[in-house]
Design a protein around this motif. Structure first.
Motif, mmCIF file in Angstrom:
data_model
loop_
_atom_site.group_PDB
_atom_site.id
_atom_site.type_symbol
_atom_site.label_atom_id
_atom_site.label_comp_id
_atom_site.label_asym_id
_atom_site.label_seq_id
_atom_site.Cartn_x
_atom_site.Cartn_y
_atom_site.Cartn_z
ATOM 1 N N ILE A 304 -16.000 -2.955 -3.017
ATOM 2 C CA ILE A 304 -15.357 -3.881 -3.958
ATOM 3 C C ILE A 304 -15.202 -3.219 -5.321
ATOM 4 C CG2 ILE A 304 -15.651 -6.060 -5.206
ATOM 5 C CD1 ILE A 304 -17.054 -7.143 -2.681
ATOM 6 N N PHE A 305 -16.228 -2.499 -5.727
ATOM 7 C CA PHE A 305 -16.164 -1.796 -7.014
ATOM 8 C C PHE A 305 -15.105 -0.700 -6.988
ATOM 9 C CE2 PHE A 305 -17.575 1.812 -9.622
ATOM 10 C CZ PHE A 305 -17.574 1.219 -10.874
ATOM 11 N N LYS A 325 0.958 -1.501 2.916
ATOM 12 C CA LYS A 325 0.295 -0.918 4.060
ATOM 13 C C LYS A 325 -0.292 0.459 3.735
ATOM 14 C CE LYS A 325 1.018 0.428 8.877
ATOM 15 N NZ LYS A 325 1.996 0.509 9.991
ATOM 16 N N SER A 326 0.472 1.295 3.018
ATOM 17 C CA SER A 326 0.003 2.643 2.684
ATOM 18 C C SER A 326 -1.154 2.593 1.701
ATOM 19 C CB SER A 326 1.153 3.466 2.107
ATOM 20 O OG SER A 326 1.585 2.930 0.857
ATOM 21 N N ILE A 327 -1.127 1.605 0.791
ATOM 22 C CA ILE A 327 -2.212 1.468 -0.180
ATOM 23 C C ILE A 327 -3.510 1.066 0.521
ATOM 24 C CG2 ILE A 327 -3.034 0.103 -2.151
ATOM 25 C CD1 ILE A 327 -0.097 -0.071 -3.055
ATOM 26 N N ILE A 328 -3.372 0.098 1.423
ATOM 27 C CA ILE A 328 -4.556 -0.355 2.161
ATOM 28 C C ILE A 328 -5.110 0.760 3.040
ATOM 29 C CG2 ILE A 328 -5.375 -1.948 3.948
ATOM 30 C CD1 ILE A 328 -3.298 -3.965 2.889
ATOM 31 N N SER A 329 -4.215 1.485 3.730
ATOM 32 C CA SER A 329 -4.668 2.505 4.684
ATOM 33 C C SER A 329 -5.428 3.635 4.003
ATOM 34 C CB SER A 329 -3.473 3.074 5.461
ATOM 35 O OG SER A 329 -2.575 3.742 4.590
ATOM 36 N N ILE A 330 -4.978 4.069 2.832
ATOM 37 C CA ILE A 330 -5.647 5.192 2.179
ATOM 38 C C ILE A 330 -7.054 4.802 1.723
ATOM 39 C CG2 ILE A 330 -4.833 4.778 -0.191
ATOM 40 C CD1 ILE A 330 -4.411 7.841 -0.342
ATOM 41 N N ILE A 331 -7.222 3.523 1.284
ATOM 42 C CA ILE A 331 -8.540 3.054 0.877
ATOM 43 C C ILE A 331 -9.459 2.906 2.087
ATOM 44 C CG2 ILE A 331 -9.814 1.120 -0.135
ATOM 45 C CD1 ILE A 331 -7.406 0.661 -1.979
ATOM 46 N N LEU A 332 -8.910 2.351 3.168
ATOM 47 C CA LEU A 332 -9.723 2.146 4.364
ATOM 48 C C LEU A 332 -10.138 3.472 5.008
ATOM 49 C CD1 LEU A 332 -8.148 -0.915 6.209
ATOM 50 C CD2 LEU A 332 -10.189 -0.815 4.805
ATOM 51 N N VAL A 333 -9.199 4.412 5.102
ATOM 52 C CA VAL A 333 -9.514 5.694 5.729
ATOM 53 C C VAL A 333 -10.574 6.435 4.919
ATOM 54 C CG1 VAL A 333 -8.614 7.973 6.327
ATOM 55 C CG2 VAL A 333 -7.305 5.930 6.894
ATOM 56 N N GLU A 334 -10.461 6.367 3.609
ATOM 57 C CA GLU A 334 -11.471 7.005 2.770
ATOM 58 C C GLU A 334 -12.830 6.366 2.995
ATOM 59 O OE1 GLU A 334 -12.532 7.510 -1.982
ATOM 60 O OE2 GLU A 334 -10.442 7.209 -1.381
ATOM 61 N N PRO A 394 -10.401 -6.801 -0.612
ATOM 62 C CA PRO A 394 -9.920 -6.596 -1.991
ATOM 63 C C PRO A 394 -8.702 -5.666 -2.047
ATOM 64 C CG PRO A 394 -11.971 -5.415 -1.638
ATOM 65 C CD PRO A 394 -11.764 -6.277 -0.446
ATOM 66 N N ALA A 395 -8.622 -4.691 -1.125
ATOM 67 C CA ALA A 395 -7.451 -3.798 -1.110
ATOM 68 C C ALA A 395 -6.197 -4.573 -0.744
ATOM 69 C CB ALA A 395 -7.687 -2.666 -0.109
#
Length: 411
Positions: A304-305, A325-334, A394-395
């Motif tokens: 969340i932070f 979709k691309s914004i969410i995926s990069i955060i999730l993959v990281e 949150p993403a």
């Protein structure tokens, strides 16, 4: 997902935010490490209990005699209780439905010699059923049989270490004759025993043979049996108590005399062990899952932070045309990458600690502590899933806001 630029961007983000990445990884690694160590120690205790009875059947009952310590029905204290063949027959016939295998034992110390080799060994004279009570594994030849008993045959079965001591480089002991304190016996079998060296330095002979040669009587030193496996632990305990009661009545022994007739029932020990391991297992589960929950909360807060910290970055990406979709995926993959790497690292440290401490833990009755990789992988997957969910929500919210709002760094 497998685009080089995509992964380069992830690694750049991790490198740029090292403190954040280290905190995320440490939370996961510590949770998995502690989880692995706790369950490894629990398994080590279970291994200790299992090894303690490795050479005896788990459903064994040992019946031993001694001297009375209390006067009873006009009989003085100090009277010796001596089992005989008729007592063996009584137990076998009157308690037959509750008995699986049964044997008597006679103990003697003998000097065994073959050619120029000689050594001292323990001799056990037994019934054929003894093989199943002691979990004796015949490696060559055969065990004692009923025909040997009927004929009082001068045959013996020797432990593998006895064979090594007396026969040295000879390949086969079966068929040869060993002299036991002046009498020759034919070796009909060689056995191995998981109980260790002491058990493999024992010589077995038919009970009737020993009775004819050593004393010419029908005395036995001990009676052992295994209870019917169909009995549950409580039923097996009741059977043992009833057996003790009947034997005390048979020998006119006071009910509260604990020395005259002693019965050791593995069912009582197994019940105690099961209760202890169950309580231990529950405690380990509570502590282990508590650790996982703490890890889940920790990784969730960090994710969340992370999203909050990258609000401006998300705004810039959206302004440049990046899809939600691309914004969410990069955060999730990281998030998944850090969690997986840290979880595996924590697993390696946990397993390594268990292996390093294994020789030292035997002092504390913990044998070969280990943990199921499947269990730890499931725990790691739980943290990965928690991190992904914690990052996704949150993403997802951040990816839907307008770029101008995101650039204000307010969600």
């Amino acid at each position: 997902m497998f685009d080089i630029d995509f992964w380069r961007e992830i690694f750049q983000s991790i490198d740029k935010n090292r403190t954040r990445s280290l905190l995320s990884g440490f939370t996961v690694a510590f949770a998995i490490l502690l989880f692995a160590v706790l369950f490894g120690l629990a398994n080590g205790l279970n291994n200790t209990f299992s090894e303690a009875f490795v050479d005896d059947a788990a459903n064994s009952i040992f019946i031993r005699s001694g001297r009375t310590t209390k006067a009873h029905k006009g009989l003085q204290a100090g009277r010796r209780i001596q089992f005989k063949n008729e007592d063996f027959d009584y137990i076998k016939s009157d308690f037959e439905p509750s008995i699986e295998f049964i044997t008597s034992r006679i103990y003697r110390n003998v000097v065994a010699s073959y050619k120029n080799e000689k050594n001292n060994y323990l001799l056990r004279a037994v019934h054929p059923d003894h093989q199943y009570l002691e979990k004796t594994k015949i490696s060559k030849g055969r065990y004692l049989n009923q025909l040997d008993m009927q004929n009082s045959a001068k045959v013996i079965v020797i432990g593998d270490l006895v064979r090594q001591d007396l026969f040295l480089k000879e390949k086969d002991a079966v068929g040869n004759y060993i002299n036991l304190s002046g009498i020759s016996y034919k070796v009909v079998g060689v056995f191995k025993d998981d109980g260790g060296d002491d058990e493999e330095r024992i010589i077995y002979m038919p009970l009737t043979t020993a009775q004819n040669i050593y004393g010419n009587n029908d005395y036995v030193d001990q009676i052992n049996l295994t209870y019917n496996p169909a009995l549950d632990l409580n039923q097996a305990i009741d059977f043992g108590l009833d057996l003790e009661k009947q034997l005390k009545a048979r020998f006119t022994v006071a009910k509260n005399d604990q020395r005259a007739i002693r019965i050791s029932n593995m069912a009582m020990q197994n019940k105690g062990i099961n209760q202890m391991t169950s309580v231990l297992g529950i405690l380990i589960l509570i502590i282990g899952f508590g650790t996982l929950i703490a890890g889940v909360v920790g990784i969730s807060n960090i994710m969340i932070f992370i999203v909050k910290e990258r609000t401006k970055e998300i705004g810039i990406r959206k302004a440049l045309g990046a899809s939600p979709k691309s914004i969410i995926s990069i955060i999730l993959v990281e998030s998944v990458f850090i969690t997986t790497l840290a979880g595996y690292f924590g697993l390696l440290i946990g397993v390594g600690l268990l292996e390093w401490a294994s020789p030292h833990l035997k002092t504390y009755f913990i044998t070969d502590p280990s943990v199921s990789q499947t269990l730890v992988l499931m725990a790691t997957f739980t943290l990965i899933t928690a991190g992904a969910i914690a990052g996704y929500l949150p993403a997802k919210k951040a990816s839907l806001i307008k770029p101008i709002v995101a650039l204000r760094d307010e969600l």
